[in-house]
Design a protein around this motif. Structure first.
Motif, PDB file in Angstrom:
ATOM      1  N   LYS A 147       0.803  -1.227   0.000  1.00 50.78           N
ATOM      2  CA  LYS A 147       0.000   0.000   0.000  1.00 50.78           C
ATOM      3  C   LYS A 147       0.841   1.284   0.000  1.00 50.78           C
ATOM      4  N   ASP A 148       2.151   1.181   0.155  1.00 55.16           N
ATOM      5  CA  ASP A 148       3.009   2.368   0.165  1.00 55.16           C
ATOM      6  C   ASP A 148       3.276   2.816  -1.274  1.00 55.16           C
ATOM      7  N   ILE A 149       2.260   3.412  -1.891  1.00 52.47           N
ATOM      8  CA  ILE A 149       2.352   3.805  -3.292  1.00 52.47           C
ATOM      9  C   ILE A 149       2.744   5.274  -3.407  1.00 52.47           C
ATOM     10  N   PHE A 150       3.221   5.664  -4.565  1.00 52.43           N
ATOM     11  CA  PHE A 150       3.671   7.040  -4.772  1.00 52.43           C
ATOM     12  C   PHE A 150       3.593   7.383  -6.257  1.00 52.43           C
ATOM     13  N   LEU A 151       3.412   8.643  -6.550  1.00 51.96           N
ATOM     14  CA  LEU A 151       3.360   9.229  -7.895  1.00 51.96           C
ATOM     15  C   LEU A 151       2.133   8.822  -8.716  1.00 51.96           C
ATOM     16  N   ASN A 152       1.290   7.946  -8.191  1.00 50.42           N
ATOM     17  CA  ASN A 152       0.137   7.508  -8.970  1.00 50.42           C
ATOM     18  C   ASN A 152      -0.818   8.656  -9.294  1.00 50.42           C
ATOM     19  N   GLU A 153      -1.067   9.534  -8.317  1.00 55.35           N
ATOM     20  CA  GLU A 153      -1.988  10.643  -8.556  1.00 55.35           C
ATOM     21  C   GLU A 153      -1.420  11.642  -9.557  1.00 55.35           C
ATOM     22  N   GLU A 154      -0.111  11.830  -9.546  1.00 56.47           N
ATOM     23  CA  GLU A 154       0.492  12.742 -10.518  1.00 56.47           C
ATOM     24  C   GLU A 154       0.456  12.146 -11.919  1.00 56.47           C
ATOM     25  N   LEU A 155       0.637  10.844 -12.023  1.00 54.98           N
ATOM     26  CA  LEU A 155       0.537  10.181 -13.320  1.00 54.98           C
ATOM     27  C   LEU A 155      -0.868  10.259 -13.901  1.00 54.98           C
ATOM     28  N   GLU A 156      -1.862  10.284 -13.024  1.00 57.10           N
ATOM     29  CA  GLU A 156      -3.257  10.330 -13.473  1.00 57.10           C
ATOM     30  C   GLU A 156      -3.598  11.613 -14.229  1.00 57.10           C
ATOM     31  N   LYS A 157      -2.760  12.632 -14.121  1.00 55.29           N
ATOM     32  CA  LYS A 157      -2.973  13.869 -14.881  1.00 55.29           C
ATOM     33  C   LYS A 157      -2.724  13.659 -16.373  1.00 55.29           C
ATOM     34  N   TYR A 158      -1.941  12.631 -16.706  1.00 63.91           N
ATOM     35  CA  TYR A 158      -1.514  12.448 -18.091  1.00 63.91           C
ATOM     36  C   TYR A 158      -1.885  11.091 -18.682  1.00 63.91           C
ATOM     37  N   ALA A 159      -2.331  10.150 -17.853  1.00 64.55           N
ATOM     38  CA  ALA A 159      -2.591   8.797 -18.340  1.00 64.55           C
ATOM     39  C   ALA A 159      -3.685   8.130 -17.517  1.00 64.55           C
ATOM     40  N   ASP A 160      -4.312   7.118 -18.099  1.00 62.69           N
ATOM     41  CA  ASP A 160      -5.211   6.253 -17.337  1.00 62.69           C
ATOM     42  C   ASP A 160      -4.329   5.292 -16.552  1.00 62.69           C
ATOM     43  N   VAL A 161      -4.441   5.298 -15.234  1.00 57.01           N
ATOM     44  CA  VAL A 161      -3.523   4.553 -14.373  1.00 57.01           C
ATOM     45  C   VAL A 161      -4.178   3.305 -13.792  1.00 57.01           C
ATOM     46  N   TYR A 162      -3.478   2.188 -13.907  1.00 58.52           N
ATOM     47  CA  TYR A 162      -3.888   0.919 -13.290  1.00 58.52           C
ATOM     48  C   TYR A 162      -2.774   0.501 -12.332  1.00 58.52           C
ATOM     49  N   ILE A 163      -3.159   0.130 -11.112  1.00 61.55           N
ATOM     50  CA  ILE A 163      -2.185  -0.211 -10.074  1.00 61.55           C
ATOM     51  C   ILE A 163      -2.229  -1.703  -9.767  1.00 61.55           C
ATOM     52  N   ALA A 164      -1.059  -2.289  -9.619  1.00 59.74           N
ATOM     53  CA  ALA A 164      -0.936  -3.679  -9.164  1.00 59.74           C
ATOM     54  C   ALA A 164      -0.044  -3.696  -7.932  1.00 59.74           C
ATOM     55  N   THR A 165      -0.394  -4.502  -6.944  1.00 65.42           N
ATOM     56  CA  THR A 165       0.460  -4.665  -5.765  1.00 65.42           C
ATOM     57  C   THR A 165       0.674  -6.152  -5.502  1.00 65.42           C
ATOM     58  N   ASP A 166       1.842  -6.468  -4.974  1.00 63.92           N
ATOM     59  CA  ASP A 166       2.170  -7.872  -4.704  1.00 63.92           C
ATOM     60  C   ASP A 166       1.195  -8.499  -3.720  1.00 63.92           C
ATOM     61  N   ASP A 167       0.765  -7.703  -2.715  1.00 62.86           N
ATOM     62  CA  ASP A 167      -0.102  -8.261  -1.676  1.00 62.86           C
ATOM     63  C   ASP A 167      -1.583  -7.929  -1.874  1.00 62.86           C
ATOM     64  N   GLY A 168      -1.921  -7.230  -2.954  1.00 61.94           N
ATOM     65  CA  GLY A 168      -3.323  -6.908  -3.218  1.00 61.94           C
ATOM     66  C   GLY A 168      -3.895  -5.811  -2.360  1.00 61.94           C
ATOM     67  N   SER A 169      -3.058  -5.080  -1.635  1.00 61.85           N
ATOM     68  CA  SER A 169      -3.556  -4.035  -0.737  1.00 61.85           C
ATOM     69  C   SER A 169      -4.116  -2.828  -1.493  1.00 61.85           C
ATOM     70  N   VAL A 170      -3.649  -2.615  -2.728  1.00 67.55           N
ATOM     71  CA  VAL A 170      -4.183  -1.564  -3.591  1.00 67.55           C
ATOM     72  C   VAL A 170      -4.289  -2.118  -4.998  1.00 67.55           C
ATOM     73  N   GLY A 171      -5.425  -1.883  -5.633  1.00 65.99           N
ATOM     74  CA  GLY A 171      -5.582  -2.296  -7.021  1.00 65.99           C
ATOM     75  C   GLY A 171      -5.579  -3.799  -7.214  1.00 65.99           C
ATOM     76  N   PHE A 172      -5.026  -4.236  -8.338  1.00 69.66           N
ATOM     77  CA  PHE A 172      -4.985  -5.645  -8.707  1.00 69.66           C
ATOM     78  C   PHE A 172      -3.887  -6.374  -7.929  1.00 69.66           C
ATOM     79  N   ARG A 173      -4.184  -7.578  -7.499  1.00 70.34           N
ATOM     80  CA  ARG A 173      -3.159  -8.375  -6.812  1.00 70.34           C
ATOM     81  C   ARG A 173      -2.362  -9.171  -7.840  1.00 70.34           C
ATOM     82  N   GLY A 174      -1.088  -8.831  -7.955  1.00 67.61           N
ATOM     83  CA  GLY A 174      -0.231  -9.519  -8.909  1.00 67.61           C
ATOM     84  C   GLY A 174       0.769  -8.552  -9.512  1.00 67.61           C
ATOM     85  N   ASN A 175       1.376  -8.971 -10.614  1.00 67.42           N
ATOM     86  CA  ASN A 175       2.374  -8.106 -11.241  1.00 67.42           C
ATOM     87  C   ASN A 175       1.757  -7.300 -12.380  1.00 67.42           C
TER      88      ASN A 175
END
Length: 263
Positions: A147-175
């Protein structure tokens, strides 16, 4: 032209556990291509070599470069303690960045990154967004450990953002490659940066889908200017000068086509 210069720190702050963002003022800002990096020197005279850190953003109007880095050792720890208005020595601009012109004519432009490979995607997304046509879609698939994510909100200004996390705490669980398929994204071209297992997976994916891919290789570096040969990677073709299948990541890269390198 590579040069050693003095910059002034505008700010230096922790944006996620162990992840820091630093803005520095220097006239090199106008020269930046997405995917390039700088060498950052500490004030410790026993550490002669700079720490290579990718450029996250470049503000040409303000004359500022932003780097986002992880504290991974004594050098980056020392850099994290530097304060606003302190001077800092840098070496730059280093490496060859992404050729954003290669995205022309592509509808689905996809950026893929993991961990500390995410920062250079911000400048890349900004440039691509500024050059995009109405029918072009820019997507970023970014991966974190937890869940310790960063820069995702800034990227959302320029792109559609999809997040994956190893433990599934945010977004899709996986790579990120699993996320690409889970969300049924169909890239026409991929720009990527991140750990080697991720880049190997992207190389395989691009080959299977028969699409172009451009990857930035992360590697430990010493000199950063190609003299020490400490960051070579294996290439498919032989170098015309040395007649060996090697390339220096710091000068020939860090960005390569997936068809150029054996990883």
């Amino acid at each position: 032209m590579k040069k050693k210069a003095t910059a002034v720190i505008v700010n230096n702050e922790e944006i996620s556990p162990g992840i820091y963002s630093m803005r520095i003022k220097n006239d090199m800002a106008g020269e930046v291509i997405p995917g390039q990096f700088i060498g950052v020197y500490t004030k410790d005279s026993s550490k002669l070599l700079p720490r290579p850190i990718s450029i996250c953003e470049s503000d040409k109007k303000a004359g500022e470069i932003r780097i986002v880095y992880r504290v991974a050792g004594e050098g980056t720890d020392a850099i994290s303690h530097m304060k606003k208005e302190e001077s800092i020595s840098i070496l730059g601009i280093l490496g060859n960045g992404y050729d954003t012109g290669l995205s022309r004519g592509k509808v689905n432009v996809t950026l893929m990154a993991g961990g500390i490979g995410i920062p250079p995607m911000l400048e890349l997304a900004k440039v691509l967004s500024g050059n995009s046509k109405p029918d072009q879609k820019i997507t970023a698939v970014i991966g974190y450990r937890n869940k310790d994510i960063f820069l995702n909100e800034e990227l959302e200004k320029y792109a559609d953002v999809y997040i994956a996390t190893d433990d599934g705490s945010v977004g899709f669980r996986g790579n990120v490659i699993d996320a690409l398929e889970h969300y049924k994204l169909n890239p026409d071209i991929i720009y990527a940066c991140g750990p080697m297992p991720m880049l190997r997976g992207i190389k395989t994916y691009c080959k299977e889908k028969d699409i172009p891919g451009y990857i930035s290789l992360e590697e430990r570096m010493a000199c950063g200017v190609g003299a020490c040969l400490g960051c070579v990677c294996r290439t498919v073709e032989k170098d015309g000068h040395s007649n060996v299948r090697n390339a220096r990541i710091c000068t020939d890269g860090p960005v390569f086509s997936v068809t150029e390198v054996n990883i």
